[in-house]
Write an enzyme that holds these catalytic residues in place. Structure first.
Site, PDB file in Angstrom:
ATOM      1  N   ASP A  11       1.037  -1.076   0.143  1.00 60.78           N
ATOM      2  CA  ASP A  11       0.023  -0.057  -0.138  1.00 60.78           C
ATOM      3  C   ASP A  11       0.909   1.121   0.115  1.00 60.78           C
ATOM      4  O   ASP A  11       1.685   1.508   1.050  1.00 60.78           O
ATOM      5  CB  ASP A  11      -0.912  -0.100   1.316  1.00 60.78           C
ATOM      6  N   TYR A 228       1.457   0.412  14.782  1.00 59.55           N
ATOM      7  CA  TYR A 228       0.772   0.438  13.892  1.00 59.55           C
ATOM      8  C   TYR A 228       0.963   1.177  12.621  1.00 59.55           C
ATOM      9  O   TYR A 228       1.076   2.415  12.549  1.00 59.55           O
ATOM     10  CB  TYR A 228      -0.909   0.802  14.128  1.00 59.55           C
ATOM     11  N   LYS A 231      -2.966  -2.376   8.080  1.00 58.35           N
ATOM     12  CA  LYS A 231      -2.909  -3.720   8.235  1.00 58.35           C
ATOM     13  C   LYS A 231      -2.287  -4.329   6.887  1.00 58.35           C
ATOM     14  O   LYS A 231      -1.805  -3.881   5.974  1.00 58.35           O
ATOM     15  CB  LYS A 231      -4.474  -4.144   8.132  1.00 58.35           C
TER      16      LYS A 231
HETATM   17  C1  F6R Z   1      -7.392  -0.593   8.075  1.00 59.16           C
HETATM   18  C2  F6R Z   1      -7.298   0.763   7.558  1.00 59.16           C
HETATM   19  C3  F6R Z   1      -8.247   2.018   7.676  1.00 59.16           C
HETATM   20  C4  F6R Z   1      -7.562   2.931   8.669  1.00 59.16           C
HETATM   21  C5  F6R Z   1      -8.398   4.208   9.083  1.00 59.16           C
HETATM   22  C6  F6R Z   1      -7.608   5.196   9.850  1.00 59.16           C
HETATM   23  O1  F6R Z   1      -6.500  -1.256   7.742  1.00 59.16           O
HETATM   24  O2  F6R Z   1      -6.383   1.066   6.625  1.00 59.16           O
HETATM   25  O3  F6R Z   1      -9.427   1.498   8.489  1.00 59.16           O
HETATM   26  O4  F6R Z   1      -6.838   2.507   9.771  1.00 59.16           O
HETATM   27  O5  F6R Z   1      -8.934   4.714   7.905  1.00 59.16           O
HETATM   28  O6  F6R Z   1      -6.491   5.780   9.122  1.00 59.16           O
HETATM   29  P1  F6R Z   1      -5.575   6.789   9.548  1.00 59.16           P
HETATM   30  O7  F6R Z   1      -5.090   6.540  10.923  1.00 59.16           O
HETATM   31  O8  F6R Z   1      -4.606   6.766   8.282  1.00 59.16           O
HETATM   32  O9  F6R Z   1      -6.482   7.989   9.637  1.00 59.16           O
HETATM   33 MG    MG Z   2      -3.793   2.219   3.249  1.00 54.00          MG
HETATM   34 MG    MG Z   3      -4.734  -2.050   2.435  1.00 57.91          MG
END
Ligand code: F6R
Ligand code: MG
Ligand code: MG
Length: 371
Positions: A11, A228, A231
């Site tokens: 990603d 983190y 994923k």
């Molecule tokens: C799960 C994922 C999304 C982000 C969520 C918050 O794998 O990619 O659910 O965790 O959109 O993202 P941030 O922390 O980047 O605002």
């Molecule tokens: Mg992403």
């Molecule tokens: Mg992804």
């Protein structure tokens, strides 16, 4: 002829949020793949995606862990990151955890699943790509495909499958591996693979051969980064037919939208929804987690395909059920088992909250200690 199939994924920027990949990024990846084919680095390729993850599906003759192939993938993801930055894409370069490539992709962020095998006269292969979940999500379907006669009729009916298969399981925490021979060791194996956040099936082998018939990506980003960063969104390749599960037996486990960990903020359980490539865009509560299946026939290393295997009405019921299960889970809000248990919550605020409240926790005394 011996051929290596490599799926390398990352990603490197989402469009919009974490839901999709911008077309300009995909064309940059395709351009790099075409150039690599032209130069003879790879035999053939298919540029694919699921959600916000780009997958480079490649065939070559260099074996797994090839420095040349891994370097090519790394440099491609770097080039795609440049486009992501120009277009202000969300989390540009998010899975590229280090600044410089050093030999292979291990510990650097991108996920990879690679296997080398002697190409059969006809070689059907299915590449599965997932978004919003973790590598252990392949444990359930691999068990069904290669060990469950209620899923795979060939385990009973086909004399060349009747002896069963061997499973290589990795302990991602202690970095150990073990091989289980099934059906003899089914019950022992299930003790481990039923805990998919830690124990992950890496390879499946025929009995009496070390040539893999299935392989998964096992990278867990938070173990690499110590925090983190998204994923892992794993990939898997499975060879089919002629003494291996038939294509329909390989796809069958996904007719049940089983529960996986991932979804919003990598911290929720939800149904794993099989979708065609038109619908690989997790939207509701950043999900639900989903999987696409790209089918190929290999011919002299050429990837004849892809066929979009889940773009079929026979998976409509699985999708419908997945949406019902999504409603059911969502109504739990911040409660387990929708939310993951604390030790698996990668976005957890727990340490900060514990620290804030530590002086307000007082020991239970006397009759209060009644449990
Ligand atoms: C799960 C994922 C999304 C982000 C969520 C918050 O794998 O990619 O659910 O965790 O959109 O993202 P941030 O922390 O980047 O605002
Ligand atoms: Mg992403
Ligand atoms: Mg992804």
């Amino acid at each position: 002829m011996k051929v290596t199939l490599s799926i390398i994924k990352a990603d490197v920027g989402g469009y919009v949020g974490h839901s999709d990949v911008h077309p300009a990024m995909l064309s940059r990846a395709r351009e790099a793949l075409a150039e690599a084919k032209e130069k003879g680095i790879i035999i053939d390729y298919c540029q694919a995606k699921c959600g916000d993850d780009i997958a480079l599906i490649m065939t070559h003759d260099k074996g797994p862990d090839s420095e040349e192939i891994h370097r090519f993938a790394w440099e491609t993801f770097e080039a795609v990151t440049e486009i992501a930055k120009e277009l202000g894409q969300y989390g540009a370069g998010q899975d590229l955890l280090t600044d410089a490539f050093s030999g292979n992709l291990r510990g650097m962020g991108p996920g990879f699943a690679e296997m080398e095998f002697e190409e059969r006269k006809s070689e059907p292969v299915i590449c599965f790509l997932a978004d919003k979940t973790e590598p252990g999500s392949w444990n359930f379907p691999l068990y069904k495909m290669f060990a469950d006669p209620f899923n795979t009729a060939g385990l009973v009916i086909d004399p060349s499958m009747h002896d069963g298969f061997r499973f290589e399981v990795h302990d991602l925490i202690e970095e150990k591996k073990i091989i289980f021979s099934c059906p003899e060791e089914l019950y022992d194996m299930l003790v481990f693979i039923g805990a998919p956040s830690r124990y992950v099936i890496k390879h499946v082998f025929r009995k009496g051969s070390d040539e893999p018939v299935a392989v998964t990506s096992t990278q867990r980003l938070f173990l690499m980064a110590g925090r983190y960063v998204g994923k892992d969104d794993p990939v898997m390749a499975v060879r089919c037919q002629s003494g291996l599960p038939a294509v329909g037996e390989v796809l069958e486990p996904f007719a049940f939208p089983y529960t996986v960990a991932g979804w919003m903020r990598g911290s929720h359980h939800g149904p794993f929804m099989p979708v065609g490539t038109d619908w690989d865009t997790p939207t509701r509560f950043d999900g639900p987690p989903r999987v696409v299946a790209l089918g190929f026939q290999l011919k002299d290393g050429k990837l004849v395909g892809p066929r979009d295997m889940f773009a079929d009405p026979s998976y409509d019921n699985a999708r419908r059920r997945a949406l019902e299960i999504a409603d059911y889970y969502r109504q739990h809000g911040p409660f387990e088992p929708h939310r993951l248990p604390l030790d698996e919550m990668e976005y957890t605020t727990m340490p900060a909250v514990v620290e804030k409240l530590k002086d307000r926790f007082v020991p239970l005394v006397g009759a209060e200690r009644d449990h």
